[in-house]
Design an enzyme around this catalytic site. Structure first.
Site, PDB file in Angstrom:
ATOM      1  N   ARG A 103      -9.345  -8.409   4.237  1.00 49.26           N
ATOM      2  CA  ARG A 103      -8.208  -7.906   5.019  1.00 49.26           C
ATOM      3  C   ARG A 103      -8.285  -6.392   5.197  1.00 49.26           C
ATOM      4  O   ARG A 103      -8.103  -5.863   6.297  1.00 49.26           O
ATOM      5  CB  ARG A 103      -6.905  -8.293   4.315  1.00 49.26           C
ATOM      6  CG  ARG A 103      -5.610  -7.934   5.053  1.00 49.26           C
ATOM      7  CD  ARG A 103      -4.433  -8.449   4.234  1.00 49.26           C
ATOM      8  NE  ARG A 103      -3.142  -8.257   4.867  1.00 49.26           N
ATOM      9  CZ  ARG A 103      -2.354  -7.205   4.676  1.00 49.26           C
ATOM     10  NH1 ARG A 103      -2.760  -6.209   3.887  1.00 49.26           N
ATOM     11  NH2 ARG A 103      -1.177  -7.126   5.269  1.00 49.26           N
ATOM     12  N   GLN A 159       0.833  -1.198   0.000  1.00 48.84           N
ATOM     13  CA  GLN A 159       0.000   0.000   0.000  1.00 48.84           C
ATOM     14  C   GLN A 159       0.872   1.255   0.000  1.00 48.84           C
ATOM     15  O   GLN A 159       1.886   1.316   0.675  1.00 48.84           O
ATOM     16  CB  GLN A 159      -0.921  -0.008   1.229  1.00 48.84           C
ATOM     17  CG  GLN A 159      -2.197   0.767   1.035  1.00 48.84           C
ATOM     18  CD  GLN A 159      -3.271   0.373   2.042  1.00 48.84           C
ATOM     19  OE1 GLN A 159      -3.316  -0.750   2.497  1.00 48.84           O
ATOM     20  NE2 GLN A 159      -4.117   1.311   2.392  1.00 48.84           N
ATOM     21  N   HIS A 169       0.005  -3.483  11.264  1.00 46.70           N
ATOM     22  CA  HIS A 169       1.140  -4.289  11.741  1.00 46.70           C
ATOM     23  C   HIS A 169       1.493  -3.982  13.196  1.00 46.70           C
ATOM     24  O   HIS A 169       2.667  -3.876  13.563  1.00 46.70           O
ATOM     25  CB  HIS A 169       2.354  -4.099  10.826  1.00 46.70           C
ATOM     26  CG  HIS A 169       2.091  -4.538   9.420  1.00 46.70           C
ATOM     27  ND1 HIS A 169       1.930  -5.860   9.085  1.00 46.70           N
ATOM     28  CD2 HIS A 169       1.919  -3.823   8.276  1.00 46.70           C
ATOM     29  CE1 HIS A 169       1.687  -5.944   7.781  1.00 46.70           C
ATOM     30  NE2 HIS A 169       1.656  -4.736   7.280  1.00 46.70           N
ATOM     31  N   GLN A 182       1.272 -12.015  10.008  1.00 41.17           N
ATOM     32  CA  GLN A 182       1.696 -10.783   9.353  1.00 41.17           C
ATOM     33  C   GLN A 182       0.796  -9.601   9.712  1.00 41.17           C
ATOM     34  O   GLN A 182       1.239  -8.454   9.736  1.00 41.17           O
ATOM     35  CB  GLN A 182       1.697 -11.005   7.837  1.00 41.17           C
ATOM     36  CG  GLN A 182       2.323  -9.883   7.028  1.00 41.17           C
ATOM     37  CD  GLN A 182       1.520  -9.590   5.772  1.00 41.17           C
ATOM     38  OE1 GLN A 182       0.373  -9.162   5.852  1.00 41.17           O
ATOM     39  NE2 GLN A 182       2.128  -9.835   4.626  1.00 41.17           N
ATOM     40  N   SER A 222       3.968  -6.468   2.759  1.00 36.65           N
ATOM     41  CA  SER A 222       2.648  -6.444   3.404  1.00 36.65           C
ATOM     42  C   SER A 222       1.610  -7.068   2.467  1.00 36.65           C
ATOM     43  O   SER A 222       1.683  -8.256   2.172  1.00 36.65           O
ATOM     44  CB  SER A 222       2.282  -5.017   3.812  1.00 36.65           C
ATOM     45  OG  SER A 222       1.133  -5.000   4.634  1.00 36.65           O
ATOM     46  N   LEU A 223       0.632  -6.297   1.967  1.00 36.51           N
ATOM     47  CA  LEU A 223      -0.373  -6.889   1.080  1.00 36.51           C
ATOM     48  C   LEU A 223       0.277  -7.506  -0.151  1.00 36.51           C
ATOM     49  O   LEU A 223      -0.275  -8.434  -0.758  1.00 36.51           O
ATOM     50  CB  LEU A 223      -1.402  -5.840   0.656  1.00 36.51           C
ATOM     51  CG  LEU A 223      -1.051  -4.910  -0.516  1.00 36.51           C
ATOM     52  CD1 LEU A 223      -1.484  -5.504  -1.859  1.00 36.51           C
ATOM     53  CD2 LEU A 223      -1.662  -3.550  -0.330  1.00 36.51           C
TER      54      LEU A 223
END
Length: 313
Positions: free
Chosen positions: A119, A10, A203, A252, A94-95
């Site tokens: 998510r 992102q 996170h 994660q 991340s994503l």
């Protein structure tokens, strides 16, 4: 020397991304159609036409970035490229880890889109608006940043969320604690401590409700062994075991994105070139700051596809 493919997270989104790929490759356009069908809406229209503020919403940006990355993969494959034959490892920020896994066949594009929509919504809903925060800390040693987080938390939540490399760490948690930690980091000598315009404290342990939702969501999709091992954000080790991958994806949500260590792991394990597959070149810039000996490339446009095919032939 080996090649690894990395997939952006992102912040790399931009209105119009992926349109060039969709226009040049029917296989790339079909990815956007698959995502639209999976979500029951024209996300492709939002990706290509905006508005930017709607595309930037977490629940939209996450599946949108995955769609662009997978469109680039399908464009490569349409010209005879084989991920299994040409790439040693995949990883995503991340994503982007979901994009990496979809590219390697762990889940379908449709399931990846639905998982990322879940998510994004779950992460947004985990903490009431205004109660969480994130800050970028530039130019301070990790141990000093962690000490500032511990000092500021005082029974609350404040932790390192992203180790991006190049002297950039991102902290996340309860807003008062993050604000105090940012101040302490400045006092400890950080070059900059910048509060980020984000919608939730990603996170961090505050994301635990979202982690539980993702545990259920991942349990409900068909999972395959990826054709290329994925180096996960939370462990910085490769695996091809579907159930271990799912476990790591749950971890994660609340765990640290260890991107600096990921790039260092690649370099230590024979990877000479990192390709960033999808929108933007954020990861390429980070990689060059982490290890100048690692070559970088990008695959985000039709021209990039042709260049990568020539280089990887």
């Amino acid at each position: 020397m080996a090649v690894a493919f990395t997939f952006p997270g992102q912040g790399s989104q931009a209105v119009g991304m992926g349109k060039d790929l969709a226009d040049a490759f029917p296989e790339a356009r079909r990815v956007f159609e698959e995502v639209d069908d999976a979500l029951g809406e024209k996300l492709s229209k939002l990706i290509w036409e905006g508005p930017e503020e709607t595309l930037t919403l977490t629940a939209n940006a996450q599946p949108a970035l995955m769609a662009v990355s997978l469109a680039a993969i399908r464009a490569l494959e349409a010209r005879g490229f084989s991920l299994k034959d040409k790439v040693a490892y995949v990883a995503g920020h991340s994503l982007g880890e979901y994009s990496a896994l979809a590219a390697a066949g762990f889940v379908s594009v449709a399931d990846a889109a639905r998982l990322l929509r879940v998510r994004g919504n779950a992460m947004q809903a985990a903490v009431p608006a205004g109660e969480g925060a994130m800050a970028a800390i530039i130019g301070l040693e990790q141990a000093d940043v962690e000490a500032a987080c511990a000092e500021a938390a005082k029974g609350s939540i404040c932790q390192v969320a992203n180790d991006n490399g190049g002297g950039q760490l991102v902290i996340s948690g309860a807003k008062p604690a993050v604000e105090l930690a940012a101040k302490l980091c400045t006092e400890k000598g950080a070059k900059r401590a910048l509060m980020l315009q984000v919608s939730a404290p990603f996170h961090s342990a505050l994301m635990q409700p979202a982690a539980e939702i993702m545990r259920e969501a991942l349990a409900g999709v068909a999972k395959n062994s990826p054709v290329v091992p994925v180096v996960s954000n939370v462990t910085v080790t490769p695996t091809s075991d579907p159930y271990e991958i799912a476990r790591r994806l749950v971890a994660q949500v609340t765990g640290r994105v260890r991107w600096r260590e990921t790039v260092e792991w690649f370099a230590a394990n024979g990877v000479a070139t990192l390709y960033e597959v999808g929108a933007g070149k954020v990861l390429s810039g980070l990689a060059r700051r982490i290890n100048r000996d690692v070559a970088t490339g990008a695959v985000g446009t039709a021209a990039d596809v042709e260049a990568a095919l020539a280089a990887l032939a």
